[in-house]
Enzyme design. Structure first.
Site, PDB file in Angstrom:
ATOM      1  CB  THR A 173       1.102  13.577  14.565  1.00 15.17           C
ATOM      2  OG1 THR A 173       0.184  14.643  14.290  1.00 15.17           O
ATOM      3  CG2 THR A 173       0.555  12.745  15.710  1.00 15.17           C
ATOM      4  NE  ARG A 206      -8.727   9.837  18.467  1.00 13.10           N
ATOM      5  CZ  ARG A 206      -9.960   9.412  18.291  1.00 13.10           C
ATOM      6  NH1 ARG A 206     -10.844   9.536  19.254  1.00 13.10           N
ATOM      7  NH2 ARG A 206     -10.325   8.845  17.161  1.00 13.10           N
ATOM      8  CE1 TYR A 244      -0.679  10.539  12.814  1.00 10.47           C
ATOM      9  CE2 TYR A 244      -1.984  10.940  10.838  1.00 10.47           C
ATOM     10  CZ  TYR A 244      -1.897  10.778  12.213  1.00 10.47           C
ATOM     11  OH  TYR A 244      -3.022  10.876  12.983  1.00 10.47           O
ATOM     12  CG  HIS A 276      -3.252  11.472  19.026  1.00  9.47           C
ATOM     13  ND1 HIS A 276      -2.242  11.462  18.101  1.00  9.47           N
ATOM     14  CD2 HIS A 276      -4.390  11.329  18.298  1.00  9.47           C
ATOM     15  CE1 HIS A 276      -2.737  11.310  16.885  1.00  9.47           C
ATOM     16  NE2 HIS A 276      -4.043  11.235  16.977  1.00  9.47           N
ATOM     17  CD  GLN A 331      -1.835  14.874  11.459  1.00 12.79           C
ATOM     18  OE1 GLN A 331      -2.798  14.696  10.713  1.00 12.79           O
ATOM     19  NE2 GLN A 331      -0.949  13.924  11.721  1.00 12.79           N
ATOM     20  N   GLY A 367      -9.908  19.534  20.301  1.00 15.04           N
ATOM     21  CA  GLY A 367     -10.296  18.578  19.261  1.00 15.04           C
ATOM     22  C   GLY A 367     -11.770  18.217  19.366  1.00 15.04           C
ATOM     23  CB  SER A 419      -6.668  15.662  10.236  1.00 13.37           C
ATOM     24  OG  SER A 419      -6.367  14.284  10.117  1.00 13.37           O
ATOM     25  CE  LYS A 438      -2.357  17.300  17.478  1.00  9.09           C
ATOM     26  NZ  LYS A 438      -2.646  15.872  17.606  1.00  9.09           N
ATOM     27  NE  ARG A 460     -13.615  17.898  26.558  1.00 12.43           N
ATOM     28  CZ  ARG A 460     -12.526  17.703  25.790  1.00 12.43           C
ATOM     29  NH1 ARG A 460     -11.818  18.733  25.335  1.00 12.43           N
ATOM     30  NH2 ARG A 460     -12.165  16.482  25.448  1.00 12.43           N
TER      31      ARG A 460
HETATM   32  C1  FMN Z   1     -11.825  11.882  16.291  1.00 12.95           C
HETATM   33  C2  FMN Z   1     -10.433  12.435  16.454  1.00 12.95           C
HETATM   34  C3  FMN Z   1      -9.570  12.376  15.368  1.00 12.95           C
HETATM   35  C4  FMN Z   1      -8.269  12.848  15.499  1.00 12.95           C
HETATM   36  N1  FMN Z   1      -7.430  12.813  14.416  1.00 12.95           N
HETATM   37  C5  FMN Z   1      -6.163  13.280  14.540  1.00 12.95           C
HETATM   38  C6  FMN Z   1      -5.286  13.256  13.426  1.00 12.95           C
HETATM   39  O1  FMN Z   1      -5.658  12.855  12.332  1.00 12.95           O
HETATM   40  N2  FMN Z   1      -4.011  13.686  13.621  1.00 12.95           N
HETATM   41  C7  FMN Z   1      -3.570  14.158  14.839  1.00 12.95           C
HETATM   42  O2  FMN Z   1      -2.412  14.542  14.978  1.00 12.95           O
HETATM   43  N3  FMN Z   1      -4.404  14.217  15.897  1.00 12.95           N
HETATM   44  C8  FMN Z   1      -5.673  13.794  15.779  1.00 12.95           C
HETATM   45  N4  FMN Z   1      -6.517  13.854  16.856  1.00 12.95           N
HETATM   46  C9  FMN Z   1      -6.028  14.425  18.127  1.00 12.95           C
HETATM   47  C10 FMN Z   1      -6.303  15.930  18.178  1.00 12.95           C
HETATM   48  O3  FMN Z   1      -5.494  16.630  17.276  1.00 12.95           O
HETATM   49  C11 FMN Z   1      -6.046  16.504  19.576  1.00 12.95           C
HETATM   50  O4  FMN Z   1      -4.723  16.223  19.954  1.00 12.95           O
HETATM   51  C12 FMN Z   1      -6.986  15.990  20.647  1.00 12.95           C
HETATM   52  O5  FMN Z   1      -8.277  15.810  20.135  1.00 12.95           O
HETATM   53  C13 FMN Z   1      -7.042  17.000  21.792  1.00 12.95           C
HETATM   54  O6  FMN Z   1      -7.809  16.526  22.852  1.00 12.95           O
HETATM   55  P1  FMN Z   1      -9.357  16.904  23.061  1.00 12.95           P
HETATM   56  O7  FMN Z   1     -10.137  16.152  22.035  1.00 12.95           O
HETATM   57  O8  FMN Z   1      -9.613  16.448  24.445  1.00 12.95           O
HETATM   58  O9  FMN Z   1      -9.500  18.407  22.883  1.00 12.95           O
HETATM   59  C14 FMN Z   1      -7.834  13.394  16.748  1.00 12.95           C
HETATM   60  C15 FMN Z   1      -8.733  13.475  17.813  1.00 12.95           C
HETATM   61  C16 FMN Z   1     -10.012  13.010  17.674  1.00 12.95           C
HETATM   62  C17 FMN Z   1     -10.952  13.122  18.851  1.00 12.95           C
END
Ligand code: FMN
Length: 366
Positions: free
Chosen positions: A159, A257, A133, A254, A131, A308, A105, A230, A289
């Site tokens: 992303t 999120r 931005y 994401h 990754q 993630g 990240s 992504k 999962r």
């Molecule tokens: C705490 C956390 C931080 C994350 N940080 C980033 C990030 O910095 N950049 C990004 O592209 N995705 C980020 N993600 C998204 C993950 O790359 C991924 O798409 C996602 O966690 C997949 O879903 P899952 O957690 O259900 O496996 C983050 C996810 C979590 C849970």
């Protein structure tokens, strides 16, 4: 006893302060997409074939020019030092030991150079993706790209779903402090005086909300690494990624999120695979999962899955050992699923191995 990812989630969450749990585990606004990313998998059931010789199952696939143990990679997730003091270094060692590629990240708490060295030092030869931005400061973005390439990364994961940050009620209510006592060596130039900013404020000040598909040509002009997008959820954007000359897409929201109420990734996957027609690589993350979830995603046409939160839970539970445990659980489940479904190779995991359950309970073959 930790037998499943659900066990690991419970054990890890018990070890984390409430605010960190809120940051890792929750998603945007009403949590609809976080929940549906996982629950949507239950629409699909496996159609196993029997009396097949599964004594010599092959789970390996080639990704980013290298064979990995099974179709799983680690999604780039920021702020891993909040899960464990060794953060991404421990994750990298675990991935290296288990021969699983890792996404780094931009919000990592260790530099890409140190993360890759940590993995190499335990002897593995995995590949890493950086990754990225779209940043307001193109020179700073270029520097991250150059550092990633110099350190040995094989791909950029741009992303695309985050022109701004999603609205995360849980994070705000728990008063999660992203900056307290940890650093962000990939993006923190000039951050020293900004430590009081919230995640939201900081993100707005460096990230560009005027991003566009033109960025791909610019990326091509500054790097030889593969370029992946992504955060794609539609056939139309897969088409754009192909037209723009990308190497691959990760079907992702994401982890729920960013925008809540979007399509669960496993439901977006079929239209993305159909649009790709084999012209671009299609991977998926979000809500995976279990080994059966990986099997279902492959049957729906994904080449590989990424996770993630399971990685963060493993890290919070027991550092490197915890991430290795998480990978082992998913590997054993996936392998067993292949054997019990009568698949000897990953190529045997085809759409006819799935049925879809309709809202009226009826079952239809794909
Ligand atoms: C705490 C956390 C931080 C994350 N940080 C980033 C990030 O910095 N950049 C990004 O592209 N995705 C980020 N993600 C998204 C993950 O790359 C991924 O798409 C996602 O966690 C997949 O879903 P899952 O957690 O259900 O496996 C983050 C996810 C979590 C849970």
């Amino acid at each position: 006893m930790i037998l499943s990812i659900a066990d690991l989630e419970a054990a890890a969450s018990g070890k984390l302060p409430d605010a960190t749990q809120a940051f890792f585990n929750s998603g945007a606004t009403n949590q609809i997409t976080v929940k549906e990313n996982s629950s949507a998998f239950s629409k699909y059931r496996i159609r196993p074939r029997v009396l097949r010789d599964v004594s010599n199952v092959q789970t390996e696939i080639d990704i980013l020019g290298k064979s990995i143990t099974f179709p799983l990679c680690m999604s780039p997730a920021g702020v891993q030092a909040r899960a464990h003091p060794e953060g991404e270094l421990a994750t990298s060692r675990a991935c290296s030991q288990k021969n699983i590629h890792m996404g780094v990240s931009s919000f990592a708490n260790n530099s890409v150079e140190d993360i890759i060295s940590a993995g190499r030092n335990v002897g593995g030869q995995i590949n890493y993706g950086m990754q990225l931005y779209t940043m307001q400061d193109r020179e700073a973005e270029k520097e991250i790209i150059a550092r990633a390439e110099g350190a040995g990364c094989k791909a950029i994961f741009l992303t695309a779903d985050s022109p701004i940050l999603g609205l995360r009620y849980h994070e705000k209510r728990s008063n999660f402090k992203i900056f307290d006592g940890i650093s962000f060596p990939m993006v923190e130039n000039g951050w020293e005086d900004k430590k009081t900013q919230s995640h939201d404020e900081r993100f707005i000040s460096f990230n560009s909300d005027s991003h566009s598909w033109d960025e791909i040509a610019w990326l091509r002009s500054v790097t030889k690494m593969e370029i992946w997008i992504k955060g794609v959820l539609t056939a139309e954007d897969v088409e754009m990624a192909i037209e723009s000359g990308c190497d691959g897409v990760i079907v992702s929201n994401h982890g729920g999120r960013q925008l809540d109420d979007v399509v669960p990734t496993i439901d977006a996957l079929p239209e993305c695979v159909k649009a790709a027609q084999g012209r671009i690589r299609v991977h998926v993350d979000g809500g995976i999962r279990s080994g059966a979830d990986i099997f279902k995603a492959l049957a729906l046409g994904a080449e590989c899955c990424w996770v993630g939160r399971p990685m963060l839970w493993g890290l919070a539970y027991d550092g490197q050992n915890g991430v290795e445990l998480m990978i082992d659980i998913l590997y054993q489940e996936f392998r067993r699923c292949m054997q019990l479904a009568g698949c000897r190779t990953v190529a045997d995991i085809t759409p006819d191995r799935l049925a879809r359950i309709g809202s009226d309970g009826s079952m239809s073959r794909l």
